[in-house]
Design an enzyme around this catalytic site. Structure first.
Site, PDB file in Angstrom:
ATOM      1  N   HIS A  25      -4.268   1.632   7.698  1.00 45.99           N
ATOM      2  CA  HIS A  25      -2.889   2.151   7.721  1.00 45.99           C
ATOM      3  C   HIS A  25      -2.733   3.298   6.710  1.00 45.99           C
ATOM      4  O   HIS A  25      -2.173   4.349   7.035  1.00 45.99           O
ATOM      5  CB  HIS A  25      -1.943   0.978   7.398  1.00 45.99           C
ATOM      6  CG  HIS A  25      -0.495   1.338   7.297  1.00 45.99           C
ATOM      7  ND1 HIS A  25       0.459   0.824   8.148  1.00 45.99           N
ATOM      8  CD2 HIS A  25       0.175   2.145   6.433  1.00 45.99           C
ATOM      9  CE1 HIS A  25       1.648   1.323   7.808  1.00 45.99           C
ATOM     10  NE2 HIS A  25       1.505   2.111   6.774  1.00 45.99           N
ATOM     11  N   GLU A  26      -3.258   3.104   5.499  1.00 44.75           N
ATOM     12  CA  GLU A  26      -3.116   4.134   4.459  1.00 44.75           C
ATOM     13  C   GLU A  26      -3.960   5.375   4.773  1.00 44.75           C
ATOM     14  O   GLU A  26      -3.524   6.495   4.505  1.00 44.75           O
ATOM     15  CB  GLU A  26      -3.475   3.580   3.081  1.00 44.75           C
ATOM     16  CG  GLU A  26      -2.666   2.372   2.612  1.00 44.75           C
ATOM     17  CD  GLU A  26      -1.165   2.517   2.789  1.00 44.75           C
ATOM     18  OE1 GLU A  26      -0.651   3.643   2.713  1.00 44.75           O
ATOM     19  OE2 GLU A  26      -0.500   1.486   3.033  1.00 44.75           O
TER      20      GLU A  26
ATOM     21  N   GLN B 242       2.859   9.946   1.239  1.00 44.33           N
ATOM     22  CA  GLN B 242       4.211   9.376   1.292  1.00 44.33           C
ATOM     23  C   GLN B 242       5.084   9.786   0.112  1.00 44.33           C
ATOM     24  O   GLN B 242       6.303   9.635   0.165  1.00 44.33           O
ATOM     25  CB  GLN B 242       4.140   7.841   1.351  1.00 44.33           C
ATOM     26  CG  GLN B 242       3.543   7.307   2.643  1.00 44.33           C
ATOM     27  CD  GLN B 242       3.403   5.820   2.583  1.00 44.33           C
ATOM     28  OE1 GLN B 242       2.416   5.298   2.090  1.00 44.33           O
ATOM     29  NE2 GLN B 242       4.416   5.097   3.048  1.00 44.33           N
TER      30      GLN B 242
ATOM     31  N   CYS C 281       6.043  -0.241   7.017  1.00 37.17           N
ATOM     32  CA  CYS C 281       5.675   0.919   6.204  1.00 37.17           C
ATOM     33  C   CYS C 281       6.846   1.293   5.313  1.00 37.17           C
ATOM     34  O   CYS C 281       7.999   1.301   5.768  1.00 37.17           O
ATOM     35  CB  CYS C 281       5.325   2.082   7.123  1.00 37.17           C
ATOM     36  SG  CYS C 281       4.864   3.577   6.253  1.00 37.17           S
ATOM     37  N   LEU C 282       6.560   1.638   4.062  1.00 37.96           N
ATOM     38  CA  LEU C 282       7.634   2.025   3.137  1.00 37.96           C
ATOM     39  C   LEU C 282       8.336   3.306   3.600  1.00 37.96           C
ATOM     40  O   LEU C 282       9.470   3.552   3.202  1.00 37.96           O
ATOM     41  CB  LEU C 282       7.078   2.209   1.718  1.00 37.96           C
ATOM     42  CG  LEU C 282       6.560   0.929   1.050  1.00 37.96           C
ATOM     43  CD1 LEU C 282       5.934   1.255  -0.296  1.00 37.96           C
ATOM     44  CD2 LEU C 282       7.673  -0.099   0.899  1.00 37.96           C
TER      45      LEU C 282
ATOM     46  N   GLY D  71       0.824  -1.200   0.000  1.00 43.85           N
ATOM     47  CA  GLY D  71       0.000   0.000   0.000  1.00 43.85           C
ATOM     48  C   GLY D  71       0.855   1.245   0.000  1.00 43.85           C
ATOM     49  O   GLY D  71       2.010   1.212   0.461  1.00 43.85           O
TER      50      GLY D  71
ATOM     51  N   HIS E  12      -2.145   7.634   7.008  1.00 42.29           N
ATOM     52  CA  HIS E  12      -1.179   8.497   6.299  1.00 42.29           C
ATOM     53  C   HIS E  12      -1.858   9.769   5.792  1.00 42.29           C
ATOM     54  O   HIS E  12      -1.299  10.858   5.881  1.00 42.29           O
ATOM     55  CB  HIS E  12      -0.569   7.773   5.097  1.00 42.29           C
ATOM     56  CG  HIS E  12       0.562   6.855   5.429  1.00 42.29           C
ATOM     57  ND1 HIS E  12       1.709   7.283   6.055  1.00 42.29           N
ATOM     58  CD2 HIS E  12       0.749   5.529   5.199  1.00 42.29           C
ATOM     59  CE1 HIS E  12       2.545   6.259   6.200  1.00 42.29           C
ATOM     60  NE2 HIS E  12       1.987   5.175   5.690  1.00 42.29           N
TER      61      HIS E  12
HETATM   62 NI    NI Z   1       2.772   3.233   5.515  1.00 41.56          NI
END
Ligand code: NI
Length: 167
Positions: free
Chosen positions: A133-134, A51, A91-92, A46, A137
């Site tokens: 989670h997204e 991000q 998380c990226l 995701g 963000h």
């Molecule tokens: Ni993330």
């Protein structure tokens, strides 16, 4: 399409609140395609526009094994949520850090698709976790901010050390 640079925690730009998309047009579809390419390349399941330093309410998700079930959510809203379950997240924007976070087990989300059409999705399991989670963000929140202060301090120290090593 293009790969987009991913902001790393604790970059203050990750705290920005994403604005609703006013119009689903070609430039938005291009952003979604670039975000999908960036997510698959990373690889991740995701990615939120926040991000990649675009503060619009857009997320891309693909939790399939085959990596062929891309979901793009524009202006997503969680309409209802139930149950509670703890699961490990990464998380990226926080590479190499994984920890347990409690999330709702099931969510119902409404959103616009890439044609600007309203959609409704009932999600559970990994997909439900990923959606929550997204959406965090988009609200300027990274999953580590849901952990204890002690854990957050450890993570910040570890990331600072990594940054020195790779700099
Ligand atoms: Ni993330």
């Amino acid at each position: 399409m293009a790969l987009l640079p991913i902001l790393r925690f604790p970059d203050p730009r990750l705290k920005k609140i994403a604005a609703p998309v006013q119009k689903v047009d070609d430039s938005l579809r291009r952003l979604a395609a670039d975000m999908a390419e960036t997510m698959y390349e990373a690889p991740g399941i995701g990615l939120a526009a926040t991000q990649v330093d675009v503060h619009k309410q857009v997320v891309v998700i693909d939790v399939s094994e085959e990596r062929n079930a891309l979901l793009v959510l524009v202006n997503p809203r969680i309409e209802s949520a139930d149950g509670a379950k703890e699961g490990e997240e990464g998380c990226l924007s926080v590479p190499g850090i994984y920890d347990k976070v409690e999330r709702a087990e099931r969510v119902v989300v409404t959103y616009l698709d890439l044609e600007g059409q309203p959609q409704r999705l009932e999600a559970e399991g990994l997909l439900a976790v990923c959606i929550q989670h997204e959406l965090d963000h988009l609200n300027g929140k990274v999953f580590v901010e849901r952990l204890s202060q002690l854990k957050q301090t450890r993570i910040r120290n570890k990331l600072a050390k990594q940054a020195r090593v790779t700099a």
